[in-house]
Write a protein that holds these residues in place. Structure first.
Motif, mmCIF file in Angstrom:
data_model
loop_
_atom_site.group_PDB
_atom_site.id
_atom_site.type_symbol
_atom_site.label_atom_id
_atom_site.label_comp_id
_atom_site.label_asym_id
_atom_site.label_seq_id
_atom_site.Cartn_x
_atom_site.Cartn_y
_atom_site.Cartn_z
ATOM 1 N N LEU A 67 212.201 -14.123 87.649
ATOM 2 C CA LEU A 67 212.015 -14.980 88.825
ATOM 3 C C LEU A 67 210.889 -14.472 89.729
ATOM 4 C CD1 LEU A 67 215.693 -15.779 89.848
ATOM 5 C CD2 LEU A 67 213.962 -17.427 89.131
ATOM 6 N N THR A 68 210.747 -13.165 89.799
ATOM 7 C CA THR A 68 209.747 -12.573 90.695
ATOM 8 C C THR A 68 208.432 -12.249 89.988
ATOM 9 O OG1 THR A 68 210.700 -10.374 90.336
ATOM 10 C CG2 THR A 68 211.489 -11.616 92.244
ATOM 11 N N HIS A 69 208.357 -12.562 88.707
ATOM 12 C CA HIS A 69 207.134 -12.385 87.919
ATOM 13 C C HIS A 69 206.686 -10.928 87.820
ATOM 14 C CE1 HIS A 69 206.815 -16.715 87.860
ATOM 15 N NE2 HIS A 69 206.919 -16.715 89.168
ATOM 16 N N HIS A 70 207.646 -9.981 87.888
ATOM 17 C CA HIS A 70 207.293 -8.578 87.668
ATOM 18 C C HIS A 70 207.098 -8.366 86.169
ATOM 19 C CE1 HIS A 70 207.731 -7.194 91.725
ATOM 20 N NE2 HIS A 70 208.869 -7.834 91.820
ATOM 21 N N THR A 71 206.177 -7.510 85.838
ATOM 22 C CA THR A 71 205.870 -7.299 84.425
ATOM 23 C C THR A 71 206.819 -6.327 83.759
ATOM 24 O OG1 THR A 71 204.282 -5.589 85.036
ATOM 25 C CG2 THR A 71 203.431 -7.824 84.717
ATOM 26 N N SER A 72 207.502 -5.508 84.556
ATOM 27 C CA SER A 72 208.399 -4.531 83.952
ATOM 28 C C SER A 72 209.626 -4.306 84.827
ATOM 29 C CB SER A 72 207.682 -3.200 83.735
ATOM 30 O OG SER A 72 207.434 -2.578 84.982
ATOM 31 N N THR A 73 210.704 -3.896 84.193
ATOM 32 C CA THR A 73 211.919 -3.575 84.939
ATOM 33 C C THR A 73 211.705 -2.366 85.844
ATOM 34 O OG1 THR A 73 213.273 -4.571 83.218
ATOM 35 C CG2 THR A 73 214.373 -3.047 84.706
ATOM 36 N N PRO A 74 211.045 -1.298 85.391
ATOM 37 C CA PRO A 74 210.796 -0.180 86.318
ATOM 38 C C PRO A 74 210.017 -0.601 87.567
ATOM 39 C CG PRO A 74 210.442 0.546 84.075
ATOM 40 C CD PRO A 74 210.641 -0.948 84.020
ATOM 41 N N ASP A 75 209.061 -1.520 87.424
ATOM 42 C CA ASP A 75 208.317 -2.017 88.584
ATOM 43 C C ASP A 75 209.258 -2.741 89.539
ATOM 44 O OD1 ASP A 75 205.970 -2.596 90.146
ATOM 45 O OD2 ASP A 75 206.036 -4.634 89.339
ATOM 46 N N LEU A 76 210.140 -3.556 89.008
ATOM 47 C CA LEU A 76 211.111 -4.266 89.838
ATOM 48 C C LEU A 76 212.020 -3.273 90.557
ATOM 49 C CD1 LEU A 76 212.578 -6.824 90.822
ATOM 50 C CD2 LEU A 76 213.928 -6.710 88.734
ATOM 51 N N ILE A 77 212.485 -2.256 89.865
ATOM 52 C CA ILE A 77 213.363 -1.259 90.468
ATOM 53 C C ILE A 77 212.638 -0.500 91.582
ATOM 54 C CG2 ILE A 77 214.616 0.897 90.030
ATOM 55 C CD1 ILE A 77 215.358 -0.318 87.264
ATOM 56 N N ARG A 78 211.385 -0.137 91.361
ATOM 57 C CA ARG A 78 210.611 0.543 92.411
ATOM 58 C C ARG A 78 210.515 -0.321 93.663
ATOM 59 N NH1 ARG A 78 207.713 2.598 87.956
ATOM 60 N NH2 ARG A 78 206.406 0.765 87.824
ATOM 61 N N ARG A 79 210.228 -1.598 93.487
ATOM 62 C CA ARG A 79 210.102 -2.498 94.637
ATOM 63 C C ARG A 79 211.446 -2.722 95.323
ATOM 64 N NH1 ARG A 79 205.053 -5.481 94.554
ATOM 65 N NH2 ARG A 79 203.832 -4.766 92.785
ATOM 66 N N ALA A 80 212.525 -2.775 94.551
ATOM 67 C CA ALA A 80 213.863 -2.926 95.123
ATOM 68 C C ALA A 80 214.232 -1.706 95.963
ATOM 69 C CB ALA A 80 214.884 -3.150 94.012
ATOM 70 N N ILE A 81 213.841 -0.524 95.511
ATOM 71 C CA ILE A 81 214.120 0.691 96.265
ATOM 72 C C ILE A 81 213.367 0.674 97.598
ATOM 73 C CG2 ILE A 81 213.746 3.201 96.307
ATOM 74 C CD1 ILE A 81 214.447 3.132 93.268
ATOM 75 N N VAL A 82 212.125 0.211 97.593
ATOM 76 C CA VAL A 82 211.350 0.103 98.828
ATOM 77 C C VAL A 82 212.037 -0.862 99.793
ATOM 78 C CG1 VAL A 82 209.170 -0.726 99.805
ATOM 79 C CG2 VAL A 82 209.142 0.739 97.781
ATOM 80 N N PHE A 83 212.507 -1.998 99.287
ATOM 81 C CA PHE A 83 213.193 -2.985 100.118
ATOM 82 C C PHE A 83 214.481 -2.397 100.695
ATOM 83 C CE2 PHE A 83 216.252 -6.422 100.671
ATOM 84 C CZ PHE A 83 215.542 -7.269 101.502
ATOM 85 N N TYR A 84 215.282 -1.756 99.859
ATOM 86 C CA TYR A 84 216.547 -1.186 100.298
ATOM 87 C C TYR A 84 216.306 -0.059 101.305
ATOM 88 C CZ TYR A 84 221.350 0.498 100.083
ATOM 89 O OH TYR A 84 222.615 0.876 100.401
ATOM 90 N N SER A 85 215.277 0.730 101.082
ATOM 91 C CA SER A 85 214.936 1.806 102.009
ATOM 92 C C SER A 85 214.611 1.248 103.397
ATOM 93 C CB SER A 85 213.755 2.599 101.458
ATOM 94 O OG SER A 85 213.354 3.597 102.354
ATOM 95 N N ALA A 86 213.872 0.142 103.448
ATOM 96 C CA ALA A 86 213.540 -0.492 104.731
ATOM 97 C C ALA A 86 214.809 -1.012 105.410
ATOM 98 C CB ALA A 86 212.545 -1.633 104.517
ATOM 99 N N ALA A 87 215.730 -1.578 104.643
ATOM 100 C CA ALA A 87 216.986 -2.079 105.203
ATOM 101 C C ALA A 87 217.812 -0.930 105.775
ATOM 102 C CB ALA A 87 217.779 -2.829 104.136
ATOM 103 N N ILE A 88 217.856 0.190 105.073
ATOM 104 C CA ILE A 88 218.598 1.364 105.538
ATOM 105 C C ILE A 88 217.983 1.906 106.829
ATOM 106 C CG2 ILE A 88 219.169 3.781 104.996
ATOM 107 C CD1 ILE A 88 220.912 1.756 103.532
ATOM 108 N N ARG A 89 216.648 1.984 106.883
ATOM 109 C CA ARG A 89 215.985 2.468 108.105
ATOM 110 C C ARG A 89 216.338 1.585 109.296
ATOM 111 N NH1 ARG A 89 211.724 3.204 104.656
ATOM 112 N NH2 ARG A 89 210.582 1.421 105.467
ATOM 113 N N GLN A 90 216.329 0.269 109.103
ATOM 114 C CA GLN A 90 216.707 -0.640 110.191
ATOM 115 C C GLN A 90 218.153 -0.407 110.613
ATOM 116 O OE1 GLN A 90 215.056 -2.770 112.181
ATOM 117 N NE2 GLN A 90 213.250 -1.889 111.196
ATOM 118 N N HIS A 91 219.041 -0.242 109.666
ATOM 119 C CA HIS A 91 220.453 -0.005 109.959
ATOM 120 C C HIS A 91 220.628 1.287 110.760
ATOM 121 C CE1 HIS A 91 224.783 -0.054 109.348
ATOM 122 N NE2 HIS A 91 224.700 1.201 108.945
ATOM 123 N N GLN A 92 219.912 2.347 110.369
ATOM 124 C CA GLN A 92 220.024 3.632 111.064
ATOM 125 C C GLN A 92 219.518 3.553 112.503
ATOM 126 O OE1 GLN A 92 217.855 6.021 108.196
ATOM 127 N NE2 GLN A 92 219.765 6.976 107.489
#
Length: 93
Positions: A47-72
């Protein structure tokens, strides 16, 4: 023969092909997950047109990290649907 020696010593002036190497050292990881989660991950990748699963996981970690920073900081993560309705994302630490 001289060209091979220059390449081996890193003195070749030709441009490298592909993605530039990261300065940061990489760590290889292997994960195990239920097949349903792997299928969901693959659906998201397509759906997001990522070429690889590791690339998707890296981007998901960046997104989750930003959400955690906001929560903190006492912030909230809110999505807005096309109708303008806001839905708060639950962030757990």
């Amino acid at each position: 023969m001289e060209q091979r020696e220059a390449v081996a010593r890193g003195l070749d002036d030709r441009k490298s092909v592909g993605r530039p190497k990261s300065i940061e050292k990489s760590v290889k990881m292997q994960i195990t997950m239920p097949s349903t989660l792997a299928a969901k991950l693959d659906d998201i990748r397509l759906l997001t047109h990522h070429t690889s699963t590791p690339d998707l996981i890296r981007r998901a970690i960046v997104f989750y990290s930003a959400a955690i920073r906001q929560h903190q900081k006492g912030g909230r993560v809110i999505f807005q649907d096309p109708d303008g309705r806001e839905v708060e994302m639950s962030v757990t630490i």
